[in-house]
Design a protein around this motif. Structure first.
Motif, PDB file in Angstrom:
ATOM      1  N   ALA A 129      -5.643   2.058  -4.187  1.00 30.06           N
ATOM      2  CA  ALA A 129      -6.179   0.727  -4.521  1.00 30.06           C
ATOM      3  C   ALA A 129      -5.481  -0.371  -3.725  1.00 30.06           C
ATOM      4  O   ALA A 129      -6.114  -1.241  -3.145  1.00 30.06           O
ATOM      5  CB  ALA A 129      -6.018   0.468  -6.015  1.00 30.06           C
ATOM      6  N   TYR A 130      -4.151  -0.294  -3.683  1.00 28.59           N
ATOM      7  CA  TYR A 130      -3.366  -1.397  -3.111  1.00 28.59           C
ATOM      8  C   TYR A 130      -3.393  -1.393  -1.587  1.00 28.59           C
ATOM      9  O   TYR A 130      -3.652  -2.414  -0.958  1.00 28.59           O
ATOM     10  CB  TYR A 130      -1.924  -1.278  -3.611  1.00 28.59           C
ATOM     11  N   PHE A 131      -3.131  -0.242  -0.989  1.00 30.77           N
ATOM     12  CA  PHE A 131      -3.026  -0.205   0.471  1.00 30.77           C
ATOM     13  C   PHE A 131      -4.345   0.138   1.160  1.00 30.77           C
ATOM     14  O   PHE A 131      -4.590  -0.313   2.268  1.00 30.77           O
ATOM     15  CB  PHE A 131      -1.942   0.787   0.911  1.00 30.77           C
ATOM     16  N   ASN A 132      -5.157   0.981   0.524  1.00 29.66           N
ATOM     17  CA  ASN A 132      -6.394   1.391   1.193  1.00 29.66           C
ATOM     18  C   ASN A 132      -7.611   0.600   0.742  1.00 29.66           C
ATOM     19  O   ASN A 132      -8.701   0.777   1.308  1.00 29.66           O
ATOM     20  CB  ASN A 132      -6.632   2.888   1.003  1.00 29.66           C
ATOM     21  N   GLY A 133      -7.459  -0.224  -0.295  1.00 40.65           N
ATOM     22  CA  GLY A 133      -8.550  -1.096  -0.737  1.00 40.65           C
ATOM     23  C   GLY A 133      -9.760  -0.344  -1.255  1.00 40.65           C
ATOM     24  O   GLY A 133     -10.884  -0.827  -1.162  1.00 40.65           O
ATOM     25  N   LEU A 134      -9.554   0.850  -1.823  1.00 38.92           N
ATOM     26  CA  LEU A 134     -10.705   1.599  -2.359  1.00 38.92           C
ATOM     27  C   LEU A 134     -11.115   1.031  -3.714  1.00 38.92           C
ATOM     28  O   LEU A 134     -10.287   0.528  -4.471  1.00 38.92           O
ATOM     29  CB  LEU A 134     -10.358   3.081  -2.509  1.00 38.92           C
TER      30      LEU A 134
END
Lengths: 168, 280
Positions: A129-134
């Motif tokens: 969620a935080y780094f890959n923005g999924l």
């Protein structure tokens, strides 16, 4: 002790002021982008772009800067990341951090400790969620989780981080 | 409203990470205005994430500061057109008249003679060639005939294969799953045809994003919480737009497509997830 007090208050507009912020927070923005994109060249390019855009920003704290870096990284992941994928495939963030400087080595140890405090599955979800923005749906689909369970697992991950950083 | 339950539901974390829907975002912002403790909780979540991000700090390359300085010297957006130097087209001096001399006439005659010589050589070569061509045509026709016979056998095989696939697709036990594209694979279509009775599966894909060299897509099934590779896809669309047989894994409940190195590991790199979908 932090060095934030050295910055001029609420003024990020002038060239020198942006450079002061870069000296203080450049490593966090570059590190974040490097972790998210796994591409040193793209991370460097976007670090300049994040700070360049920052001279026109109304909010000038580290939180705002990191939020801007994250938005930039997510947008780059959705559009341009394939161009740098070859570079990204062979990239090891932890190794790059260890080798970057003495500070990097120290941060790497702290990062390892913080990550070991997180439940593995919650850590994966937080990173996605935080780094890959999924999105929630993408995370739940990828990890075969029940619908709507991302939020509670993120909560657990953030609670673990709060314990690590004594923020309760 | 039970504020404590709301705060522990995970909604605030979703909001801070930008994963809440528009409606949920509006609700969180409204409630935060009404309840200071909610505002404080949001701020603490942000702080925790900031601290986590800070642990990822890496000293940027030294030359980056110079690049930033240069970038800050210019305006945020530069008008490239105005700074581009004008290039004037070259022109002849007007006052010099062209005069035909002996040198020009000799050059013209030499060019004409060369053209005539080349033409004659081509004609001679052409006539001698025609006989050889006529002889070889006969041989080629015979070869073509045997090729057509071989092709007919291939077509018959393909027809049997096609009928078999049609039978599989038409089976009442074959389920079709359309995978959902993530934002990085907009416009891509992947269909999985899954038949647990026959224990066979096929896939068809189209318009996947271009593959960098040395990379391929890999289709995974999630079965009993394990990732099982089903097929590697080396092209952005199924060859010939056809359906292709993939591995069948009993107990599969959902599918994921990731981009992997050609000799990639046995575990998917979920940060490079392109599509996903579920049998349920």
């Amino acid at each position: 002790m932090t060095r934030e007090h050295l910055l001029p208050e609420n003024d990020a507009t002038g060239k020198q002021s942006v450079l002061d912020r870069y000296d203080l927070w450049g490593q966090y923005v570059y590190g974040f982008l490097l972790r998210a994109l796994s591409s040193p060249s793209l991370a460097a390019e976007l670090t300049v772009s994040v700070f360049d855009a920052f001279r026109e920003a109304k909010e000038t704290g580290l939180t705002d800067l990191l939020a801007r870096a994250r938005e930039t990284a997510v947008a780059a992941l959705q559009t341009a990341n394939e161009l740098r994928l070859q570079e990204a495939t062979n990239f090891d963030f932890r190794m790059a951090q260890r080798q970057s400087s003495d500070d990097g080595l120290l941060l790497n140890e702290k990062l390892g400790k913080a990550q070991s405090a997180l439940e593995p599955k919650c850590k994966t979800i937080l990173e996605m969620a935080y780094f890959n923005g999924l999105s929630q749906k993408e995370i739940e689909g990828a990890l075969n989780l029940p619908d709507g369970s991302t939020g509670t697992r993120l909560r657990r991950a953030v609670n673990d981080l709060r314990r690590v950083f004594a923020l309760n | 409203m039970d504020l404590k339950a709301y705060m522990t539901s995970g909604m605030l974390e979703l909001y801070v990470l930008g994963l809440a829907s528009e409606k949920e975002t509006r609700e969180v912002e409204r409630l935060a205005e009404e309840h200071p403790e909610l505002k404080k909780e949001i701020s603490t979540i942000r702080k925790a994430l900031d601290e986590y991000a800070k642990l990822h700090g890496v000293q940027p390359p030294e030359e980056l500061r110079e690049k930033l300085e240069k970038s800050l010297d210019g305006p945020p957006t530069q008008a490239a057109v105005s700074s581009r130097p004008m290039v004037k087209p070259a022109h002849r001096p007007r006052n010099k008249k062209f005069q035909l001399g002996w040198k020009h006439l000799f050059a013209l005659a030499a060019v004409l003679m060369t053209i005539v010589a080349i033409g004659m050589a081509v004609l001679a070569f052409d006539y001698s060639d025609r006989l050889a061509v006529a002889t070889s045509t006969n041989v080629e026709l015979k070869e073509d005939l045997s090729k057509v016979s071989a092709e007919l056998v291939e077509v018959k095989k393909a027809n049997t294969n096609l009928q078999e696939k049609l039978g599989f697709l038409a089976s009442i036990n074959t389920r079709q799953v359309r995978l959902n594209a993530t934002r990085r694979a907009k416009g891509a279509t992947v269909l999985i045809y899954w038949n647990t009775d026959q224990e066979r599966a096929f896939a068809q894909w189209d318009q996947l994003p271009e593959l960098p060299e040395g990379m391929q897509y890999r289709l995974w099934a999630i079965a009993r919480r394990n990732f099982e590779p089903l097929s590697d896809m080396q092209s952005v669309s199924s060859p010939a737009g056809d359906i292709h047989q993939i591995a069948f894994v009993p107990g599969a409940s959902s599918f994921v497509i990731t981009m992997e190195k050609a000799d990639g590991p046995d575990y998917p790199n979920l940060s490079r997830m392109y599509l996903q979908g579920s049998l349920n």
